[in-house]
Design a protein around this motif. Sequence first.
Motif, PDB file in Angstrom:
ATOM      1  N   UNK A 646     -13.237  19.998 -20.018  1.00 12.96           N
ATOM      2  CA  UNK A 646     -12.130  20.499 -19.194  1.00 12.96           C
ATOM      3  C   UNK A 646     -11.781  21.946 -19.505  1.00 12.96           C
ATOM      4  N   UNK A 647     -12.270  22.472 -20.628  1.00 14.39           N
ATOM      5  CA  UNK A 647     -11.926  23.829 -21.021  1.00 14.39           C
ATOM      6  C   UNK A 647     -10.550  23.964 -21.652  1.00 14.39           C
ATOM      7  N   UNK A 771      -9.390  26.476 -16.851  1.00 22.46           N
ATOM      8  CA  UNK A 771     -10.435  26.720 -15.859  1.00 22.46           C
ATOM      9  C   UNK A 771     -11.346  27.869 -16.262  1.00 22.46           C
ATOM     10  N   UNK A 774     -13.658  26.647 -18.936  1.00 20.80           N
ATOM     11  CA  UNK A 774     -14.613  25.715 -18.332  1.00 20.80           C
ATOM     12  C   UNK A 774     -15.710  26.487 -17.578  1.00 20.80           C
ATOM     13  N   UNK A 775     -15.284  27.504 -16.807  1.00 20.32           N
ATOM     14  CA  UNK A 775     -16.264  28.305 -16.070  1.00 20.32           C
ATOM     15  C   UNK A 775     -17.240  28.998 -17.005  1.00 20.32           C
TER      16      UNK A 775
ATOM     17  N   UNK B 178      -3.823  16.718 -16.343  1.00 19.29           N
ATOM     18  CA  UNK B 178      -4.257  18.031 -16.799  1.00 19.29           C
ATOM     19  C   UNK B 178      -3.439  19.082 -16.059  1.00 19.29           C
ATOM     20  N   UNK B 188      -2.817  19.916 -12.398  1.00 18.41           N
ATOM     21  CA  UNK B 188      -4.049  20.293 -11.716  1.00 18.41           C
ATOM     22  C   UNK B 188      -4.763  19.015 -11.254  1.00 18.41           C
ATOM     23  N   UNK B 255      -3.228  27.592  -9.497  1.00 18.48           N
ATOM     24  CA  UNK B 255      -3.318  26.713 -10.664  1.00 18.48           C
ATOM     25  C   UNK B 255      -4.744  26.306 -10.963  1.00 18.48           C
ATOM     26  N   UNK B 256      -5.593  26.306  -9.966  1.00 20.24           N
ATOM     27  CA  UNK B 256      -6.970  25.921 -10.225  1.00 20.24           C
ATOM     28  C   UNK B 256      -7.785  25.961  -8.950  1.00 20.24           C
ATOM     29  N   UNK B 257      -9.090  26.134  -9.096  1.00 15.36           N
ATOM     30  CA  UNK B 257      -9.942  26.125  -7.906  1.00 15.36           C
ATOM     31  C   UNK B 257     -10.347  24.695  -7.594  1.00 15.36           C
ATOM     32  N   UNK B 260     -13.102  23.354  -9.875  1.00 14.97           N
ATOM     33  CA  UNK B 260     -12.643  22.944 -11.204  1.00 14.97           C
ATOM     34  C   UNK B 260     -11.915  21.611 -11.137  1.00 14.97           C
ATOM     35  N   UNK B 264     -12.868  18.332 -13.114  1.00 15.70           N
ATOM     36  CA  UNK B 264     -11.903  17.835 -14.095  1.00 15.70           C
ATOM     37  C   UNK B 264     -11.491  16.402 -13.747  1.00 15.70           C
ATOM     38  N   UNK B 267     -14.065  14.142 -15.162  1.00 11.23           N
ATOM     39  CA  UNK B 267     -13.914  14.069 -16.621  1.00 11.23           C
ATOM     40  C   UNK B 267     -12.739  13.168 -16.989  1.00 11.23           C
ATOM     41  N   UNK B 268     -11.630  13.322 -16.287  1.00 13.79           N
ATOM     42  CA  UNK B 268     -10.451  12.522 -16.625  1.00 13.79           C
ATOM     43  C   UNK B 268     -10.664  11.047 -16.307  1.00 13.79           C
ATOM     44  N   UNK B 271     -12.735   9.682 -19.064  1.00 10.97           N
ATOM     45  CA  UNK B 271     -11.941   9.510 -20.284  1.00 10.97           C
ATOM     46  C   UNK B 271     -11.029   8.300 -20.207  1.00 10.97           C
TER      47      UNK B 271
END
Lengths: 784, 280
Positions: A646-647, A771, A774-775, B178, B188, B255-257, B260, B264, B267-268, B271
């Motif tokens: 997740x970075x 982010x 992570x990138x 996250x 995010x 906040x995020x692309x 991503x 993410x 990944x979550x 987990x």
Amino acid sequence: MRSEPVPPSRFGLGQSVRRVEDQRFLTGHGRFVDDFQFAGQVHAQVLRSPHAHAEIRGIDVTAATELSGVVAVLTGDELAADGIAVIPPGATAQNRDGSDMFVPPRPALAQGRVRHVGEPVAVVVAESIEIARDATELIEVDYETLPAVTDTGSAMDPGAPQLYEGAPRNQCLDWEKGDRAATEAAFAAAAHVSSLELVNSRVVVNPVEPRACIGLWDADGGSFTLYNSGQAAHNVARTLATAVFQLPMERLRVISPDVGGGFGTKNFIYPEQVLVLWAARRLGRPVRWTAQRTEGFLSDTQGRDHVMRAELALDGDGRFLALRIVTTANIGAYVSTFGAMIPTNPVAVVLGGTYDIPAVHYHVREVLTNTVPVDAYRGAGRPEAAYAIERLVDLAAAELGLDPVALRRRNFIRPKAMPYKTAMGSVLDCGEFARVLDRALGQADAAGFAARRAESERRGRLRGLGVASYFEATLGPPNERSAVRFEEDGTVTILVGTMSNGQGHETTYAQILHQRLGLPFEAIRFVQGDTGAIPSGFGHGGSRSMQIGGNALLLAADLIEEKAKRIAAHHFEAQEADIELASGACRVVGTDLAVDLMDLAKIARDPSRLPEGMAPGLDAAGDYAREATTFPNGAHIAEVEIEPETGVVHLRAYHVVDDFGTVLNPMITMGQVHGGVAQGIGQALMEHTVYEGETGQLLSGSFMDYCVPRADDMPTLEVAFEAVPTKTNALGVKGCGEAGCIGALPAVINAVVDALKPLGIRHIDMPATPERVWRAIRAATSGD
Amino acid sequence: MGGYLRPGAVQDALEALDRRGLTIVSGGTDFYPARVGQPLDDDILDISGLAELRGITETDSHHVIGAITTWTDVIRASLPPYFDGLKLAAREVGGLQIQNAGTVCGNICNASPAADGVPPLLALDARVELSSRNGVRSLPLTEFIIGNRKTARRPDELVTGLTIPKPANPAMSGFLKLGARRYLVISIVMVAGVLERAPDGTVAAARLAVGSCSEVARRMLGLERVLAGRPIGPELGSAAMEEHVELLAPIDDVRGTAEYRQEAALTLVRRLLRALGSAP
Ligand SMILES: Cc1cc2nc3c(=O)[nH]c(=O)nc-3n(C[C@H](O)[C@H](O)[C@H](O)COP(=O)(O)OP(=O)(O)OC[C@H]3O[C@@H](n4cnc5c(N)ncnc54)[C@H](O)[C@@H]3O)c2cc1C
């Protein structure tokens, strides 16, 4: 007479005396600008530009003016008609070719064109703030929008939108310092050159108390009073009076009561100060204004925003030969008070850090963009310098396969070399950088890091240790006057021209006076931030208050001691040489004849009890001028753990060892370090100022998107002091207010890069958000 | 300033809603911040006085979360382990003050893509109870939230509660989020899940939901099917594949692309499954 050893006082220097001001702050008895109320007052609301760049074709205030309860609606036209002058910068600089830099005019209300979102366009004054807000919505402004430029790196591109005719390619200053030829030669001869493109990211300052001011006009005396949440009462008064309103300075009194944080941003002259005074004079009524948080985001000066190309030349033995930095500094849409100066000397004075580097060259170009003006923010120039060199040293170590700590040790300026003159001309009197770093490494258990890293790896985490040896110089105006006044009621007042806005000066100044003269600590009062009560002052900034104001207070105390002894000698009919001052009393040596300083102050008021020709009163003022710049320094060590999927960066440990010279109050000093480190961690990992490219809108315009650190984002900070007192001032202090913010940026990023190094990552820009990290990981592992 | 009504009985509230359009305000923690700087001229129905709708009650087959039950009420209630995910989400809504005032139903009625309550309630298979003068209807949460800040509520209806069925098997749950930091910032990505354990130690049923990555939080039905019947253990994590999160449609913002967020989310989810699989 038996001489008793003086027990160390609870309130003396070196003691962690609890902050006397906190009783007031914690029980709601602090008085901030917004707490002051005046009969007949009216409320101001500023209409701000929604556009980053636009031509104003017309403003229709009819509907707003007609709203019941509205007292006045004023625009740039009235401002011009009333002859209110533009807000000048407090400091400028010269171009490399000797010509003056370009300074655009900055009227308090836009005239013809707006150049950043949030720029004041009109002001409504009304009987209530709600009415004033409603009325601003009724103002119709006809804008013709223009292309905007906000990005630092591309502001000078040939196709970039232009803000001013007088600033081709948006450049307003082209400045350099150092020996270019010697630097070039050293680079040409170098065995290795490390080079890096760095961004020192823009931050929104966000003091807890928003900016606020109240303007009062005394028609009989023809004079103004400004209540201002500020850090520099005299400078604000001088500029507003003499430059903007064209009055003698005495006709504009500035009062800065309790101030809830400034970090630099409250030092400056702002349009709203002009507006409340001007409106107060036009209306004959007190006019008040307090920023909302959103307005703070859009109009408080912001910090940093440097894009740098930094290069370090090394010889075959890993010794530093030369440092070369080329910076583009984004100073926003206008030149704020010290905005043009900060990227120049305040960077240069510490460039090269704690290292012996024979040749340094620094070249900075300042650009004007469609963003909120940038000015001094905690550290102001020195974090930019420290970040550059400390990142470069780590990079060079990585490229050469050396241990970054060993590379630092090899290049430190040695204690034996003191006094040492840097390539930028700064003269260091003392500093033991290796000793400080070694202590920090021990404290952080650097030796155990390899085991901790292995343990993290077993859990699939990347662990990194980041070291920074930071180097600061205390700056700001070199003079200060501190005065001591013995009051009729048995208290003693310290009057200073510096300006605490959260640093605990009420306590530390009293500790100095108590220690020096033995006056009872509880009897000491404190006055600051009022040009009507204090004849001169230079306010807050540059970590200067104890060095300049504190030493001025010592000089005042010297005068008091001298006079007190003469009066005591006269009183006891003794020789002056036989009088000693101890524990707050003048005593005839070897007798039990003694008189308390407080009683002496009473005696001193009665001319009949004084020696021939002596002026009454025990009051005194000390004038101090900085003899030499001091150089606070220290080591920061950050340890991080990164989740590769997740970075997310977890700060696992944070260690600081500071050399601030003599520490007057360890608890307060520790608090300064904690706050500074928190702000540094915020910039390094979280705080992300985002302007939308084409529209120039500030996208991170609230706390929902602009992430400032909170207590639960912080690791435990382990802070220790390793004092190497300076002999350049009597207190031995070096300054501590900004240091935390200076060391934290490189320590945190060095730790992040150290964790990512096994993947081949050599740098990551601030803020290292999940982010971004992570990138970087993805780019490194996917091989593109 | 518009009208202001604060009834003490549900019936009065429903009659008022039947007469004219009213803006419902519960804890007000979404409502007021959205009105900053705007005149407050709505006619308001403040439901915070409807004491009968506060708290969590239990029947043989269900739990019912009353309309004005706050996040703090949820945290303090004694509930079976499959509510752990909702409790974890509750702890991350704003700060303590927000949790004391904000309600679970307010969170879903506001229908923000980033609402923390929605994924755990989706994983709990919650249904929304809507009452009006003409009666009560019940909608699955998936049919109640129909878009970004859009719900299927009719203007004359009040959400009176959420019903949560009791799972047929012992079940556990979890929640992961996250954000730029844990609290007081919009997330995010967040992920919630409930895992039911069959007597033979396999997954009897799994329900997973991802929030902040689409207009409306989404259930991971494909992945849920894959999980059913697998032995419960940490290796459940590896069942989640990129194809399972393809139904998400995150957006790019400060906040995020999107890229991503998508990654993410996966990944979550992994987990969460690993954690639920390893739970005793
Ligand atoms: C500082 C701060 C931090 C926050 N942090 C988070 C966070 O981390 N995560 C998160 O998910 N949210 C967060 N929120 C949003 C908010 O607190 C939650 O969504 C909360 O659960 C809303 O509940 P409420 O009772 O206050 O709703 P209200 O504001 O009263 O209402 C919200 C909306 O739902 C409608 N409504 C409410 N109840 C009913 C009902 N019974 N029937 C029909 N319509 C109804 C209202 O008309 C309104 O449109 C935060 C808010 C603030 C101010």
